[in-house]
Every structure is written in C-alpha cells, then in structure tokens.
Design a protein around this motif. Sequence first.
Motif, short mmCIF file in Angstrom:
data_model
loop_
_atom_site.label_atom_id
_atom_site.label_comp_id
_atom_site.label_asym_id
_atom_site.label_seq_id
_atom_site.Cartn_x
_atom_site.Cartn_y
_atom_site.Cartn_z
N ILE A 3 0.90 -1.27 -0.05
CA ILE A 3 -0.04 -0.02 0.02
C ILE A 3 0.81 1.14 -0.15
CG2 ILE A 3 -1.85 1.22 1.10
CD1 ILE A 3 -2.69 -1.39 2.59
N ARG A 45 -6.78 3.83 7.47
CA ARG A 45 -7.14 2.73 6.87
C ARG A 45 -6.17 1.76 6.22
NH1 ARG A 45 -9.86 -1.21 7.59
NH2 ARG A 45 -10.93 -2.37 6.04
N ALA A 46 -5.00 2.32 5.59
CA ALA A 46 -3.98 1.38 5.12
C ALA A 46 -3.33 0.78 6.30
CB ALA A 46 -3.09 2.35 4.56
N GLU A 48 -4.73 -0.55 8.88
CA GLU A 48 -5.61 -1.52 9.28
C GLU A 48 -5.64 -2.70 8.18
OE1 GLU A 48 -8.95 1.43 11.62
OE2 GLU A 48 -9.44 0.48 9.49
N LEU A 49 -5.67 -2.31 7.10
CA LEU A 49 -5.60 -3.31 5.83
C LEU A 49 -4.14 -4.00 6.15
CD1 LEU A 49 -7.16 -1.11 3.09
CD2 LEU A 49 -8.12 -3.17 4.26
N LYS A 50 -3.08 -3.31 6.35
CA LYS A 50 -1.74 -4.10 6.46
C LYS A 50 -1.89 -5.16 7.37
CE LYS A 50 2.36 -2.91 9.02
NZ LYS A 50 3.22 -1.76 9.75
N ALA A 52 -4.46 -6.63 8.36
CA ALA A 52 -5.44 -7.94 8.30
C ALA A 52 -4.77 -8.69 6.92
CB ALA A 52 -6.76 -7.14 7.84
N HIS A 53 -3.83 -8.10 6.36
CA HIS A 53 -3.49 -8.65 4.99
C HIS A 53 -2.15 -8.97 5.04
CE1 HIS A 53 -7.66 -8.42 3.03
NE2 HIS A 53 -7.41 -7.24 3.59
N GLU A 145 -12.86 -2.18 2.02
CA GLU A 145 -12.49 -3.58 2.10
C GLU A 145 -11.99 -4.27 1.32
OE1 GLU A 145 -12.85 -4.42 5.19
OE2 GLU A 145 -14.45 -3.12 6.19
N VAL A 146 -11.01 -5.26 1.38
CA VAL A 146 -10.31 -6.08 0.26
C VAL A 146 -10.50 -7.52 0.45
CG1 VAL A 146 -8.02 -6.26 -0.86
CG2 VAL A 146 -8.68 -4.24 -0.05
N LYS A 147 -10.85 -8.15 -0.42
CA LYS A 147 -11.25 -9.73 -0.30
C LYS A 147 -10.78 -10.30 -1.72
CE LYS A 147 -14.47 -13.11 0.93
NZ LYS A 147 -15.95 -13.34 1.58
N ALA A 151 -11.56 -4.84 -4.41
CA ALA A 151 -11.92 -3.75 -3.25
C ALA A 151 -13.44 -3.45 -3.26
CB ALA A 151 -10.95 -2.50 -3.52
#
Length: 245
Positions: A3, A45-46, A48-50, A52-53, A145-147, A151
């Motif tokens: 990211i 948010r980045a 948080e995504l870091k 989670a992923h 959200e990313v799945k 996105a």
Amino acid sequence: MKILVCITHVPDTTAKIAFTDSNTKFDESGVQFIIGPYDDYALARAVELKAAHNGTVTVLNVGLANTEPTIRKALAIGADDAIRVNAAPTDSFFVASQIAAVAKDGNYDLILMGRESIDFNSGVVHALVGELLGLVSVSPVMKLEVKDGVAIMDREIEGGKQSVEIPLPFVAGCQEPIAEWKIPNMRGIMTARTKPLQVVEPVGAEEQVKLDQYSLPEAKGAVKIVQQDQIDDLVKMLQNEAKVL
C-alpha cells in the motif's frame, strides 16, 4: 499487499494565515504543520488493511526537508517506510506526476490519499495519478474492504452513497468515516526514528497553474441571536439584511 499512502504537509486547521512578498508567498513563520486530515484517514485505513492482510505501508510526500517531521509522524502511526520527493509542490499536475513516477515501478496494490488537501483543495490529484498510471481512481471513498484481490467500497455521491467493486490495483481518495484517526503511541514514536526514509529527486513536469497572488476571504459579519418567539424579526432580517427571501 503493498500500500502506498500519499500524504500532504499542511498548516494546522487552527493556524492564522498570512502572506508575504506582496501576497505571493505563504508566511510559514509560527505555523504548526500537520498531515492533511483526509490523508490521515487514508493512512489509518492503510494501517488496518496492512494488519489484516500481512501487508506493508509506504508513505510518500512531495516536499522539501522541512516536511520530514510530518513524515516521521506517519511512520509513528504505523507506516513501514517513507519516500520524500525532494521538491516544493507547485500544482496538482506536478504532485501527481511525482506520485506516478514513484508508483509506476513499485507494484503497489493500493494507492491511497485524502480526497483533497486542506491548503489548495484541488481534489484532483488522485484522478491525475490514476490517469498517469492507467489505473481506475475512485473518490471520495468512505468505506474500503479488500477480499480475494477485489476492493469493495462505498463512495459518497450527491444525495447518497454508491457501492462499487474494483479489482486491485487502483487509486482512491479517502474521507471519513473510512477509519478512525490513529494517534502515535510512545513505541511508534521511538521506532519511527529508525524506519527508512528515502529521498528521491523529482521528475520533470510542466507547470499547469501560475499563481498571481493570494488573498484572504472577507471577514465574517457579527452573529445575531434571534429568540425562538421572534420569528417575525427573523423573517424581516432574512428579507432585508440577508436578502435570501
């Protein structure tokens, strides 16, 4: 997931604004600078995504050496490393060109930034970056959200919101309530000092906007209080003074 978060270095929202050199330069004396508030949402948010992923977050700023305390704050919040393009930002196209030049070889899955800066408020840099990189850009994004490489986003539109799904990579301009702002803790502040901060020289970009001079908005008038039982007086003021009826 890689990211890239692009942050601005802007005056604090409570700063008293003044100009010098016949109103052609912003007077920075005594002004506290911060991460652009909308960029703060993107960064939060980045991070948080870091988590989670199992990803990484790189922050990017186009600015001179005086922006490094702001960059270090972003590192303290949770970014892993940083890049500073060593140039004073001039206009949106110049900034977008620098971001695109850094991003084109970075293989980033997400390029996030605020929907606009709070100094020049152009709100077009994300779209320019997307165009320069040949990527889709979406703004203003309120939920992300990313799945499975896709996105899922909510973006604000006139009178409501729109849900969209876009495969990675893409560019997004972010705003609240995409995440809660994050305040750096002591461990983050300490580790930020040793995180990598790379300085790169700018690429050439033709200036698209020429500044003549700055000016302050007109001072606001005094506030008048109307009691709830004085509706007639309120109507007269709206008719005769505000002239909106």
